[in-house]
Design an enzyme around this catalytic site. Structure first.
Site, mmCIF file in Angstrom:
data_model
loop_
_atom_site.group_PDB
_atom_site.id
_atom_site.type_symbol
_atom_site.label_atom_id
_atom_site.label_comp_id
_atom_site.label_asym_id
_atom_site.label_seq_id
_atom_site.Cartn_x
_atom_site.Cartn_y
_atom_site.Cartn_z
ATOM 1 N N LYS A 65 6.027 -7.478 2.530
ATOM 2 C CA LYS A 65 5.801 -7.220 3.953
ATOM 3 C C LYS A 65 4.653 -8.118 4.423
ATOM 4 O O LYS A 65 3.653 -8.286 3.726
ATOM 5 C CB LYS A 65 5.447 -5.749 4.182
ATOM 6 C CG LYS A 65 6.529 -4.799 3.673
ATOM 7 C CD LYS A 65 6.412 -3.375 4.192
ATOM 8 C CE LYS A 65 5.171 -2.637 3.724
ATOM 9 N NZ LYS A 65 5.013 -2.579 2.254
ATOM 10 N N HIS A 72 0.173 1.307 9.487
ATOM 11 C CA HIS A 72 -1.070 1.500 8.747
ATOM 12 C C HIS A 72 -2.104 2.258 9.560
ATOM 13 O O HIS A 72 -3.301 2.109 9.358
ATOM 14 C CB HIS A 72 -1.645 0.157 8.296
ATOM 15 C CG HIS A 72 -0.773 -0.518 7.301
ATOM 16 N ND1 HIS A 72 0.250 -1.346 7.664
ATOM 17 C CD2 HIS A 72 -0.745 -0.448 5.949
ATOM 18 C CE1 HIS A 72 0.865 -1.780 6.577
ATOM 19 N NE2 HIS A 72 0.286 -1.255 5.534
ATOM 20 N N ASP A 103 -1.024 -8.056 1.348
ATOM 21 C CA ASP A 103 0.183 -8.147 0.537
ATOM 22 C C ASP A 103 0.524 -9.599 0.246
ATOM 23 O O ASP A 103 0.873 -9.960 -0.874
ATOM 24 C CB ASP A 103 1.350 -7.464 1.259
ATOM 25 C CG ASP A 103 1.195 -5.948 1.282
ATOM 26 O OD1 ASP A 103 0.807 -5.378 0.249
ATOM 27 O OD2 ASP A 103 1.443 -5.344 2.330
ATOM 28 N N GLY A 142 0.823 -1.195 0.000
ATOM 29 C CA GLY A 142 0.000 0.000 0.000
ATOM 30 C C GLY A 142 0.859 1.246 0.000
ATOM 31 O O GLY A 142 2.002 1.227 0.451
ATOM 32 N N SER A 143 0.327 2.349 -0.508
ATOM 33 C CA SER A 143 1.029 3.626 -0.449
ATOM 34 C C SER A 143 0.877 4.214 0.953
ATOM 35 O O SER A 143 0.165 3.676 1.795
ATOM 36 C CB SER A 143 0.462 4.586 -1.477
ATOM 37 O OG SER A 143 0.719 4.100 -2.768
ATOM 38 N N GLY A 144 1.563 5.321 1.177
ATOM 39 C CA GLY A 144 1.472 5.989 2.471
ATOM 40 C C GLY A 144 2.701 5.731 3.324
ATOM 41 O O GLY A 144 2.770 6.196 4.456
ATOM 42 N N HIS A 145 3.661 4.988 2.785
ATOM 43 C CA HIS A 145 4.882 4.677 3.532
ATOM 44 C C HIS A 145 6.113 5.312 2.884
ATOM 45 O O HIS A 145 7.231 4.889 3.126
ATOM 46 C CB HIS A 145 5.098 3.165 3.601
ATOM 47 C CG HIS A 145 3.893 2.405 4.024
ATOM 48 N ND1 HIS A 145 3.280 2.615 5.234
ATOM 49 C CD2 HIS A 145 3.166 1.444 3.399
ATOM 50 C CE1 HIS A 145 2.231 1.812 5.341
ATOM 51 N NE2 HIS A 145 2.133 1.102 4.233
#
Ligand SMILES: Nc1ncnc2c1ncn2[C@@H]1O[C@H](COP(=O)(O)OP(=O)(O)O)[C@@H](O)[C@H]1O
Ligand SMILES: Nc1ncnc2c1ncn2[C@@H]1O[C@H](COP(=O)(O)OP(=O)(O)O)[C@@H](O)[C@H]1O
Ligand SMILES: [Mg+2]
Ligand SMILES: [Mg+2]
Ligand SMILES: [Mg+2]
Ligand SMILES: [Mg+2]
Lengths: 349, 208, 349, 208
Positions: C111, C226, C116, C60-63
């Site tokens: 991860k 998250h 994932d 996921g994005s945001g990292h």
């Protein structure tokens, strides 16, 4: 106050301890220590090569990685961090100058704030008169949110500082004399303009609460990097609109006027563009903003030749971003591309 | 007559007042500056207390004030450090005798003001410490001219400084960080002018 | 919601547009585009050298900068970003694998999150069965805040991902085979543990408000990346105490037990240490935390051989920090030091 | 009898319900996950609507459901994408006739559940979608076993799914993100179980 710290009083010392532990390439000299002055300073671990002009900058803390993170090959020789948002003191700058001067002289890169200007002026006097060090002082004043007039203390020094330090540092590393190094530094400053927007206020450790109150649906326009409110407040806007605000303000400056270009403005001009977070804004948002800046510059006939996107000049934990443009030419780009090896900026080595 | 004991008492009183009013000064600076004026002066006068204690044995009031100035310069930073530091240093340089009478002190104050003006280039009405320091120096001068003693002159100066500080509220700043705010600086009292008033009030209190 | 964005729906696309504009060394392929799959992916601008094993990660994005910021020489060949905090889809991973496989096979660095894991598992099946690509999958599960048991989905993958990508990337760049690359990746993961603390919740663009409410004087202990709450909540503590909390949790893990060492634990062991901000915490605070980590590790007989301090694995705008330790040996340090040239990690080139 | 028209109506109804209850699903996920379940399914079923529209002309209910599954797999991501995607795909693979009667559908449902279990390895009581899907499949089976028609079986399944979803509240999660919270996951309803109930309710509604 939600921060990782031990005590508000030890913020500077503890930050420097961590910096020293993280970067063996740096030497952190604390106040009074062997060769130390009235406050701490940071130098490269290796001595200045004989004949190399030394570049020193400094200012209040809270703008990390500025300045200590830019000490290293191809950039600064020393940084003098003051307390949070407080200019360092002359004795600290003098000790740093004595530590890194190789005989070729020292260039002070000073952001245009009364405190920094006055303290560095005193340091320059001490260094020249008492220590016999040749000093050139370069003022950085790139923030277009402040009108440069007799009605203000002049434009503030913000994002351009990074560009000045990188480019002048590269020239110094190549062995140029103090006059040339100071000249190119002044040229970068003259070619650069910045504009910043804040979504939240920052909290100084000493104060413990946000410097101002900003409603959930508003942002501050034209802020500096010391937590002060900006020139005005307006409703939250999209990244696209924020980019437009910043570019309108920056490109209105004479240095970006292209009608005097050889092509009469029909050919694009080249810039180094930086989008720096102010400390509390994540990288993804900076990319979104940079994407808008890039698209809109393209539409306005300006080409981004080089760029930086990330936290380079910050204001503690402020959510916000700064856009800096520096009109570039082959000399400046060549110096930009030169190797640099510092904690916060590294390439070519 | 400002002798060494009174001079020390004055500086002690300033240090105490700064410690007490640190947060108030910082609040004022938060409104139109960067929220550190209280912390800056507190750091400075704590260092001054240390510098005046211990082995340091000045022979003249001037030596003591030069020490105060140098210590402020080497410990405060910011705009106020060099400004107050230079002011005290300039005052001290004027006072080569063990004690200073009102006439001598009036001259010294004038030198202090000149030093601040020379360094900071602020004029009256720019919303800086000069707006408290200027009137205070004039009031002290005037009082001495009228033949009043040190105590009365100091009280007059303190009152003028207080009034000057209050009068900064409606001004738009043209120097220092507050100038960045443009019209938004209007409606707030200048922190530096406020601390200047505090310094003169401490002086007057020593003579009470 | 105080963010620089255009619309919550376009966050991923706009971030990638900015990334592409900032880094000519990257190629951003959007969904459906020539060679594109069911979602975007990012590769190096140059094709994979024949015979070089390709390293792909995603999530996921945001990292950010994870993972796209680690694409480049000596690290990843491709990254597959999903929507914010949402695993990418198999078709996207397949397309990325097809784009960067040189015939030597592909290592998926995944991860350990159900989403994932499941999506990459499907992608591996598609790549192997339909596209004839040799695939090895390496799971990263370093977060000690989650007990690895049949009672949970297993430890989460967090900070170690950066170390796995760097070290396995270096080995791949040296021409090692897919088995060796996967092995070293697994070894780094097995040697690594992380622990994170949050001072504030983060806000996803889609949700628009903080994921949980945290009183002004409390912090969440053992959070993931998250925005989920942690294992527990406690009163705000000093940087020193936070470092102790993290190190107590990490060093209790068997991999850091030194009684089995040659020296029986009397000689210090070496680690790579990372203190990563979670997105909303400024660098100065990370240095303060790192200083504490360094001091306390030293006191516990652990030597920091290499370190990273900065935003490397983040959780949108969360204020907080993660401590990651990887027990190192000469091979891992040698691979760590190998040249790397990515937007977020660069040295030696 | 689930014919193609009803099958399309079902999927449409799911898409509509997901769009309407998106925020509720996300809220549930915010409490014990990462606040995206509503957004994920909304993205997925919007893609499904597009995929079932236009040129796509399935000849069997199975083809339609396989398409739903593949589209979810390729558009949702997260944990729920592969799980729901595999479920629909597995169901579709069971249904090779233009329409499905209750017996056929019961078998298909069973395959869907098996696919979710095979992929996600969640058991009953782990606080996942399985806690709604399992009871729903059993209820449908039982109803069919008792000779009830499609409509009644679907209604029974919907009720069982709803009950199953509600019964996740007191459970401690052992799979998916919620498991990271340990005991703190107790007291919240599982978002995936909730969306499963929504899917069965939509099925029952199509037969009303
Ligand atoms: N050019 C100047 N001349 C005189 N006084 C000044 C000038 N600039 C700033 N000041 C004074 O300094 C005060 C601020 O001091 P301080 O907060 O300690 O430093 P800084 O502004 O660097 O944070 C202002 O309130 C003002 O009174
Ligand atoms: N291993 C698993 N088996 C079955 N269902 C699961 C499993 N893991 C998670 N789920 C379901 O997925 C739901 C979460 O879906 P979603 O929020 O879309 O994905 P993510 O957790 O990746 O953000 C959970 O509420 C749970 O019902
Ligand atoms: Mg200051
Ligand atoms: Mg101030
Ligand atoms: Mg998710
Ligand atoms: Mg979720």
């Amino acid at each position: 106050m939600k921060k990782f710290l031990n005590t508000p009083e030890s913020v500077l010392a503890d930050t420097l301890a961590g910096l020293a532990a993280a970067h063996p390439s740096l030497r952190v000299v604390t106040a009074g220590e062997g060769g130390g002055g009235d406050g701490p300073f940071v130098t490269r671990a290796s001595r200045t090569k004989p004949g190399k002009v030394a570049l020193i900058s400094g200012g209040g803390s809270g703008h990390e990685p500025l300045h200590s993170g830019f000490v290293g090959q191809g950039m600064l020789d020393a940084a003098c961090p003051g307390e949070v948002f407080t200019s360092p003191v002359p004795g600290q700058m003098l000790a740093a100058a004595q530590a890194v001067d190789s005989g070729a002289g020292v260039v002070f890169v000073v952001k245009n704030y009364t405190g920094d200007v006055l303290n560095f002026r005193m340091a320059a006097e001490l260094a020249t008169e008492d220590a016999g060090i040749r000093v050139e002082t370069v003022l950085v004043d790139d923030d277009v949110a402040v009108r440069d007039s007799t009605w203000t203390a002049g434009r503030r020094g913000t994002g351009a500082t990074v560009l000045v330090e990188k480019i002048a540092g590269a020239l110094a590393e190549r062995g140029a004399g103090i006059g040339s190094v100071a000249d190119v530094a002044r040229r970068v400053n003259a070619n650069s303009r910045s504009f910043a927007v804040a979504l939240t206020a920052c909290t100084t450790p000493a104060n413990g609460k946000p410097g101002f109150q900003l409603p959930d649906d508003e942002m501050e326009i034209g802020v500096g990097i010391h937590g002060e409110p900006g020139r005005s407040r307006q409703k939250l806007a999209s990244a696209r609109e924020v980019a437009t605000l910043a570019l309108d303000a920056i490109l209105a400056e004479p240095v970006f006027d292209r009608t005097g270009d050889e092509s009469g403005g029909s050919e694009p001009c080249e810039v180094i563009a930086m989008v720096s977070g102010l400390g509390g804004t994540p990288l993804s948002e900076l990319y979104i903003l940079f994407g808008e800046v890039a698209e809109q510059l393209d539409a306005r006939g300006v080409t981004i030749a080089r760029n930086l996107v990330g936290d380079y000049v910050t204001s503690l934990d402020m959510a916000g971003a700064m856009v800096t443009l520096c009109r570039a030419d082959d000399e400046l780009l060549d110096l930009w591309d030169a190797p640099v090896n510092t904690p916060a900026l590294r390439w070519g080595v | 007559m400002l002798d060494l004991a009174r001079c020390r008492a004055w500086i002690e009183a300033v240090a105490t007042a700064v410690a007490e009013r640190k947060d108030e000064l910082t609040e004022l600076d938060a409104a139109i500056g960067d929220a550190d004026h209280g912390a800056n002066l507190h750091r400075g006068f704590t260092a001054v207390q240390a510098a005046l204690g211990g082995d340091f044995a000045p022979e003249t009031v001037g030596q003591a004030l030069v020490k105060v100035g140098m210590t402020l310069i080497s410990s405060v930073g910011g705009a106020s450090g060099p400004l107050y530091g230079s002011a005290f240093r300039a005052m001290g340089k004027q006072l080569a005798t063990p004690e200073a009478d009102a006439d001598q002190f009036a001259l010294a104050l004038r030198s202090g003001l000149d030093a601040v003006r020379a360094l900071g280039a602020a004029a009256a009405g720019d919303k800086t410490m000069v707006d408290a320091l200027g009137p205070a120096v004039t009031a002290f001068d005037d009082a001495v001219g009228k033949g009043l003693g040190f105590a009365d002159a100091a009280r007059a100066a303190a009152q003028a400084a207080e009034d000057g500080a209050k009068a900064t509220v409606p001004l738009q700043a043209r120097k220092g960080r507050a100038s960045y705010l443009g019209e938004r600086s209007i409606g707030h009292q200048d922190p530096g002018a406020t601390s200047t008033a505090l310094i003169f009030t401490a002086l007057a209190d020593v003579f009470r």
